[in-house]
Design a protein around this motif. Structure first.
Motif, PDB file in Angstrom:
ATOM      1  N   ILE A 149     -74.423  -3.628  51.975  1.00 53.92           N
ATOM      2  CA  ILE A 149     -73.783  -3.910  50.691  1.00 53.92           C
ATOM      3  C   ILE A 149     -72.549  -4.787  50.891  1.00 53.92           C
ATOM      4  CG2 ILE A 149     -72.484  -2.861  48.790  1.00 53.92           C
ATOM      5  CD1 ILE A 149     -74.407  -0.505  48.920  1.00 53.92           C
ATOM      6  N   VAL A 150     -71.680  -4.395  51.815  1.00 52.50           N
ATOM      7  CA  VAL A 150     -70.434  -5.142  52.052  1.00 52.50           C
ATOM      8  C   VAL A 150     -70.749  -6.546  52.568  1.00 52.50           C
ATOM      9  CG1 VAL A 150     -68.287  -5.192  53.367  1.00 52.50           C
ATOM     10  CG2 VAL A 150     -69.111  -3.028  52.440  1.00 52.50           C
ATOM     11  N   GLU A 151     -71.715  -6.653  53.471  1.00 50.29           N
ATOM     12  CA  GLU A 151     -72.078  -7.967  54.019  1.00 50.29           C
ATOM     13  C   GLU A 151     -72.593  -8.908  52.942  1.00 50.29           C
ATOM     14  OE1 GLU A 151     -73.391  -6.286  58.448  1.00 50.29           O
ATOM     15  OE2 GLU A 151     -74.897  -6.850  56.952  1.00 50.29           O
ATOM     16  N   GLN A 152     -73.406  -8.374  52.017  1.00 52.56           N
ATOM     17  CA  GLN A 152     -73.957  -9.226  50.971  1.00 52.56           C
ATOM     18  C   GLN A 152     -72.878  -9.677  49.991  1.00 52.56           C
ATOM     19  OE1 GLN A 152     -77.101 -10.441  51.045  1.00 52.56           O
ATOM     20  NE2 GLN A 152     -77.071  -9.362  53.004  1.00 52.56           N
ATOM     21  N   ILE A 153     -71.915  -8.813  49.718  1.00 54.18           N
ATOM     22  CA  ILE A 153     -70.816  -9.208  48.824  1.00 54.18           C
ATOM     23  C   ILE A 153     -69.962 -10.288  49.490  1.00 54.18           C
ATOM     24  CG2 ILE A 153     -68.738  -8.396  47.652  1.00 54.18           C
ATOM     25  CD1 ILE A 153     -70.101  -5.707  47.285  1.00 54.18           C
ATOM     26  N   ILE A 154     -69.699 -10.130  50.793  1.00 51.07           N
ATOM     27  CA  ILE A 154     -68.939 -11.152  51.522  1.00 51.07           C
ATOM     28  C   ILE A 154     -69.711 -12.474  51.536  1.00 51.07           C
ATOM     29  CG2 ILE A 154     -68.070 -11.808  53.797  1.00 51.07           C
ATOM     30  CD1 ILE A 154     -67.456  -8.867  54.311  1.00 51.07           C
ATOM     31  N   ALA A 155     -71.016 -12.400  51.836  1.00 51.71           N
ATOM     32  CA  ALA A 155     -71.835 -13.617  51.870  1.00 51.71           C
ATOM     33  C   ALA A 155     -71.869 -14.288  50.507  1.00 51.71           C
ATOM     34  CB  ALA A 155     -73.253 -13.274  52.332  1.00 51.71           C
ATOM     35  N   ASN A 156     -71.921 -13.492  49.441  1.00 54.88           N
ATOM     36  CA  ASN A 156     -71.924 -14.056  48.092  1.00 54.88           C
ATOM     37  C   ASN A 156     -70.632 -14.818  47.817  1.00 54.88           C
ATOM     38  OD1 ASN A 156     -73.185 -14.025  45.241  1.00 54.88           O
ATOM     39  ND2 ASN A 156     -71.134 -13.220  44.879  1.00 54.88           N
ATOM     40  N   SER A 157     -69.497 -14.271  48.275  1.00 54.50           N
ATOM     41  CA  SER A 157     -68.212 -14.951  48.073  1.00 54.50           C
ATOM     42  C   SER A 157     -68.142 -16.253  48.862  1.00 54.50           C
ATOM     43  CB  SER A 157     -67.061 -14.022  48.486  1.00 54.50           C
ATOM     44  OG  SER A 157     -66.997 -12.887  47.648  1.00 54.50           O
ATOM     45  N   THR A 158     -68.640 -16.256  50.097  1.00 55.76           N
ATOM     46  CA  THR A 158     -68.588 -17.475  50.914  1.00 55.76           C
ATOM     47  C   THR A 158     -69.521 -18.564  50.378  1.00 55.76           C
ATOM     48  OG1 THR A 158     -70.264 -16.577  52.425  1.00 55.76           O
ATOM     49  CG2 THR A 158     -67.953 -16.178  52.981  1.00 55.76           C
ATOM     50  N   LYS A 159     -70.658 -18.162  49.833  1.00 58.99           N
ATOM     51  CA  LYS A 159     -71.607 -19.144  49.311  1.00 58.99           C
ATOM     52  C   LYS A 159     -71.077 -19.859  48.075  1.00 58.99           C
ATOM     53  CE  LYS A 159     -76.050 -17.305  50.886  1.00 58.99           C
ATOM     54  NZ  LYS A 159     -77.333 -16.719  50.454  1.00 58.99           N
ATOM     55  N   HIS A 160     -70.374 -19.141  47.227  1.00 59.78           N
ATOM     56  CA  HIS A 160     -69.957 -19.696  45.948  1.00 59.78           C
ATOM     57  C   HIS A 160     -68.504 -20.159  45.939  1.00 59.78           C
ATOM     58  CE1 HIS A 160     -73.510 -17.240  44.981  1.00 59.78           C
ATOM     59  NE2 HIS A 160     -73.722 -18.141  44.045  1.00 59.78           N
TER      60      HIS A 160
END
Length: 345
Positions: free
Chosen positions: A236-247
């Motif tokens: 969960i935490v990794e996907q939220i971090i990845a979402n922030s870096t992508k956008h």
């Protein structure tokens, strides 16, 4: 009440025959009045008793037969094989046999198609999981080469290679979790976790991804202990971090990730928020960001947006009894809050 309803249904189903019986009785009562006026009352009483008996007995027999038919019909629907079909035909009126046989044939055809689709889906899931594990091998080899040959490449090249590797690992993990969504057995192991220390460890494991995007990391609030599954929470935490870096905007000066805990000892939950200062999400899109495939108004401008990352986050959070909440406005970043139940020791 149940018996009363059954009796009412039976009377309603055979109301025509009961009406014919009542009309016939009225006719015979008239004949009795004409032929035997001196014993008319006795004959009418006998006819009423006989009529009630003739109504009660068939109703009882019909209700009993209906119960047998319902039991056979339920078995037939659960397993529409030929044995249950014949059993249903034996207890049903002969006029219904053709419909029962046609229904059984159609249900068996649909059941065969469903079984074939289930087998194909299981094969596909097994193939995806096998492919994911095979993909991890070259990624592990890539990590080994980058660690052993760091002196032979520049710092920038190595950092870019690590960034690409971490992106590929993230994509592989998403595929694996998506393939396991419908699994009957999920091997979650709940244990106490110190939340901020846990997040710091995740950040260390993804430092190259954050360094490439130039992120600054901040923590706020006190250390709290929650009760959850480590692998699921890490995803969960990794996907939220990845979402922030992508956008994150490419020209943004100081991209920021803030990890914040809010805990009241008298409360029944622990609130944990991951906040960025990126472009944010429009107000009308916020309720849908956890939907499958939803990319929002910015999705058409961001090639990386697939709408799967936060959808998988929502599914994993549901399995771990974590409530999600998102708050955002355009230009003010995105805040995703995870509400953990406060498990008493």
């Amino acid at each position: 009440m149940r018996w009363i309803k059954r009796i009412d249904d039976c009377l309603h189903a055979y109301k025509l025959w009961f009406l014919i019986l009542m009309v016939t009785n009225l006719l015979f009562i008239f004949f009795a009045w004409l032929a035997y006026p001196e014993t008319f009352k006795v004959l009418v009483g006998l006819m009423i008793v006989f009529t009630l008996a003739m109504i009660t007995l068939p109703v009882f027999l019909v209700m009993r037969q209906q119960k047998i038919i319902e039991a056979a019909f339920e078995d037939f629907l659960l397993e529409p094989n030929e044995v249950n079909e014949e059993r249903l035909c034996r207890v049903s009126p002969k006029t219904h046999w053709s419909f029962i046989r046609k229904t059984g044939s159609v249900l068996r055809s649909y059941q065969e198609e469903r079984n074939e689709q289930a087998m194909e889906l299981a094969d596909y899931e097994n193939y995806i999981e096998g492919w994911v594990h095979e993909m991890k091998k070259p990624l592990s080899l890539m990590t080994l080469v980058l660690d052993n040959r760091r002196d032979e490449m520049s710092l920038l090249v190595r950092r870019r290679m690590l960034h690409v590797r971490d992106q590929m690992l993230g994509d592989v993990e998403r595929i694996l979790y998506f393939a396991r969504l419908g699994a009957a057995h999920k091997d979650y192991m709940f244990e106490p976790i110190h939340l901020l220390a846990f997040c710091k460890q995740i950040i260390e494991n993804h430092q190259t991804l954050l360094d490439e995007s130039g992120f600054q990391i901040q923590f706020s609030g006190e250390e709290v202990e929650i009760f959850s599954d480590r692998k699921g929470l890490a995803f969960i935490v990794e996907q939220i971090i990845a979402n922030s870096t992508k956008h994150m905007e490419k020209n943004q000066a100081r991209p920021l990730l803030l990890f914040e805990t809010v805990y009241d000892k008298g409360s029944d939950y622990i609130m944990f928020t991951i906040r960025d200062n990126g472009p944010g999400v429009s107000e009308e899109d916020v309720p849908f960001i956890f939907d499958k495939g939803f990319t929002g108004r910015r999705g058409s401008y961001t090639k990386e947006a697939t709408g799967m990352g936060l959808f998988l986050v929502s599914r994993m959070a549901y399995d771990l009894a974590i409530q999600l909440e998102a708050k955002s406005e355009l230009g003010s970043g995105l805040a995703i809050s995870l509400q953990f139940p406060n498990v008493k020791k």
